[in-house]
Design an enzyme around this catalytic site. Structure first.
Site, PDB file in Angstrom:
ATOM      1  N   LYS A  72      -1.889  12.712  13.001  1.00  0.00           N
ATOM      2  CA  LYS A  72      -1.683  13.531  11.883  1.00  0.00           C
ATOM      3  C   LYS A  72      -2.837  13.249  11.014  1.00  0.00           C
ATOM      4  O   LYS A  72      -3.448  12.060  11.040  1.00  0.00           O
ATOM      5  CB  LYS A  72      -0.460  13.460  11.238  1.00  0.00           C
ATOM      6  CG  LYS A  72       0.010  12.091  11.031  1.00  0.00           C
ATOM      7  CD  LYS A  72       1.094  12.053  10.132  1.00  0.00           C
ATOM      8  CE  LYS A  72       1.452  10.644   9.616  1.00  0.00           C
ATOM      9  NZ  LYS A  72       2.652  10.221   9.121  1.00  0.00           N
ATOM     10  N   GLY A 130       8.452   1.564   7.817  1.00  0.00           N
ATOM     11  CA  GLY A 130       8.665   0.239   7.059  1.00  0.00           C
ATOM     12  C   GLY A 130       7.665   0.290   6.264  1.00  0.00           C
ATOM     13  O   GLY A 130       7.347   1.545   5.571  1.00  0.00           O
ATOM     14  N   GLY A 133       6.217   4.338   4.890  1.00  0.00           N
ATOM     15  CA  GLY A 133       6.186   5.223   5.784  1.00  0.00           C
ATOM     16  C   GLY A 133       7.563   4.981   6.342  1.00  0.00           C
ATOM     17  O   GLY A 133       8.511   4.558   5.899  1.00  0.00           O
ATOM     18  N   ILE A 190       0.874  -1.340   0.064  1.00  0.00           N
ATOM     19  CA  ILE A 190       0.100   0.040  -0.014  1.00  0.00           C
ATOM     20  C   ILE A 190       1.037   1.102  -0.040  1.00  0.00           C
ATOM     21  O   ILE A 190       0.404   2.196  -0.647  1.00  0.00           O
ATOM     22  CB  ILE A 190      -0.965   0.194   1.242  1.00  0.00           C
ATOM     23  CG1 ILE A 190      -1.794  -1.351   1.338  1.00  0.00           C
ATOM     24  CG2 ILE A 190      -1.625   1.276   1.246  1.00  0.00           C
ATOM     25  CD1 ILE A 190      -2.716  -1.236   2.622  1.00  0.00           C
ATOM     26  N   ASP A 211       1.818  10.301  17.277  1.00  0.00           N
ATOM     27  CA  ASP A 211       1.749  10.673  15.914  1.00  0.00           C
ATOM     28  C   ASP A 211       0.741  10.977  15.197  1.00  0.00           C
ATOM     29  O   ASP A 211       0.221  10.400  14.162  1.00  0.00           O
ATOM     30  CB  ASP A 211       2.464   9.538  15.197  1.00  0.00           C
ATOM     31  CG  ASP A 211       3.416   9.853  13.837  1.00  0.00           C
ATOM     32  OD1 ASP A 211       3.557  10.996  13.502  1.00  0.00           O
ATOM     33  OD2 ASP A 211       3.315   8.954  12.982  1.00  0.00           O
TER      34      ASP A 211
END
Ligand code: ADP
Ligand code: MG
Length: 346
Positions: A180, A70, A67, A64, A178
């Site tokens: 976001k 990984g 990031g 997919i 994280d």
């Protein structure tokens, strides 16, 4: 290696109180640690193995995306799943133990606005986390999609769901670290938050391999970082292993940035170089949302973006504030849709 795995198991003391129906190892007599034949040991191990997914059982399909951590694959494991495969090459026991400890927190999470954690592959060299596959679009893409018209009532609804999921995490003493718009999915109007707590997992892995003392700043990361975190980034570039001061309040700051994105359709400090963002935020400067008429909406933003962490609201306060917002008055006039206010600004 059997010994190693047992040691790793024993580190996982973070058992949900609801699930703790047997004496824990800490509570037992320190002179007599439970042996391998002890019933308690087997109880615990079986609880743990429930979350262990044998790598062979996973059917890994398309990539997919990749990031910071990984790679993420679409896959099959009793249905469609997302498989997050971590880059970890060392067979460092401590790193593996930390991975396991961090991951063990995810099973405490059961909330409709949080991605479903299904389990993890814990055996080297295959470290992976398996969650439900989010089929919708990320909030990042949604706010930037020109065909998407987010009226104020929808914006408040999305923000409320985020605040509810985050409030739940905080009540369970889990920090996201994280938050976001790329880690928030929208599925038929429902918010699904992903990647909570993963920052710690990956930080451990990355620092384990880090050779120089430079600080890699992923694009789009800084606008979500609270001033106290940003200012200690500079310190960490010299001292690699210090923890960044993440807190519930720094998660709230990140929520403020997501709220800004919902209102404006883009990130604050867009196109500015990292040094400039670090300098401005450190000096207490914030970007004010241009073209947002509502005082109430701006007020929420400024509350979340307060310099002093203890002055920022909690997520439970935010859900109440959002609930009290006069949505009618906030509604944008059709002549000023989101994306226009954004392009007028840039
Ligand atoms: P980032 O969050 O910065 O985009 P990630 O490594 O978390 O980086 O994700 C990589 C890609 O995988 C992204 O495109 C992200 O949208 C996608 N992704 C991550 N988790 C899931 C999930 N649970 N379901 C569907 N897609 C996912
Ligand atoms: Mg992500």
């Amino acid at each position: 290696t059997l010994k190693t795995l047992q040691q790793v198991d024993s580190i996982d003391s973070d058992v949900d109180p609801m699930e703790r129906s047997w004496p824990t190892r800490q509570n037992s007599d320190p002179q007599e640690p439970p042996g391998r034949n002890d019933w308690r040991w087997h109880q615990r191990s079986s609880v743990l193995s429930e979350w262990d997914i044998p790598y062979e059982e996973l059917e890994i399909q398309d990539l997919i995306g990749a990031g910071r951590f990984g790679r993420v694959f679409k896959g099959k494991w009793h249905g469609d799943v997302a498989i997050k495969v971590f880059n970890i090459e060392t067979d460092n026991d401590l790193q593996l133990a930390s991975f396991k400890t961090e991951v063990s927190m995810f099973r405490k999470t059961r909330h409709e606005n949080l991605v479903l954690f299904m389990g993890a592959c814990m055996k080297l060299p295959h470290l992976a986390i398996v969650t439900s596959l989010c089929k919708g679009k990320t909030l990042y893409d949604t706010v930037r999609d020109r065909r998407e018209t987010l009226n104020m009532s929808r914006i408040v609804n999305i923000a409320t769901q985020i605040a509810q999921g985050m409030g739940y995490l905080h009540a369970r003493e889990i920090l996201h670290k994280d938050l976001k718009s790329k880690n928030i999915f929208l599925e038929n109007g429902k918010v699904v938050i992903t990647d909570f707590g993963l920052f710690s997992v990956t930080k451990l892995i990355q620092y384990g391999e880090r050779k120089d003392d430079t600080l890699a700043i992923p694009p789009g990361w800084l606008p979500y970082l609270a001033p106290e975190v940003i200012t200690s980034l500079r310190a960490t570039s010299q001292y690699t292993d210090s923890d960044l001061p993440f807190s519930q309040a720094s998660d709230v700051y990140a929520f403020g940035t997501v709220w800004y994105e919902l209102l404006v359709g883009d990130l604050p400090f867009k196109t500015q170089p990292a040094e400039s963002i670090i300098w401005q935020v450190g000096k207490g400067l914030r970007q004010s949302p241009s073209n947002v008429q509502s005082r109430d909406a701006k007020d929420i933003l400024m509350q979340c973006w307060k310099t002093q962490p203890d002055k920022r609201p909690q997520f439970s306060d935010l859900t109440q504030t959002l609930d009290r917002l006069p949505r009618k008055r906030l509604t944008r006039s059709p002549s000023t849709p989101l994306h226009l206010s954004r392009s007028a600004e840039s």
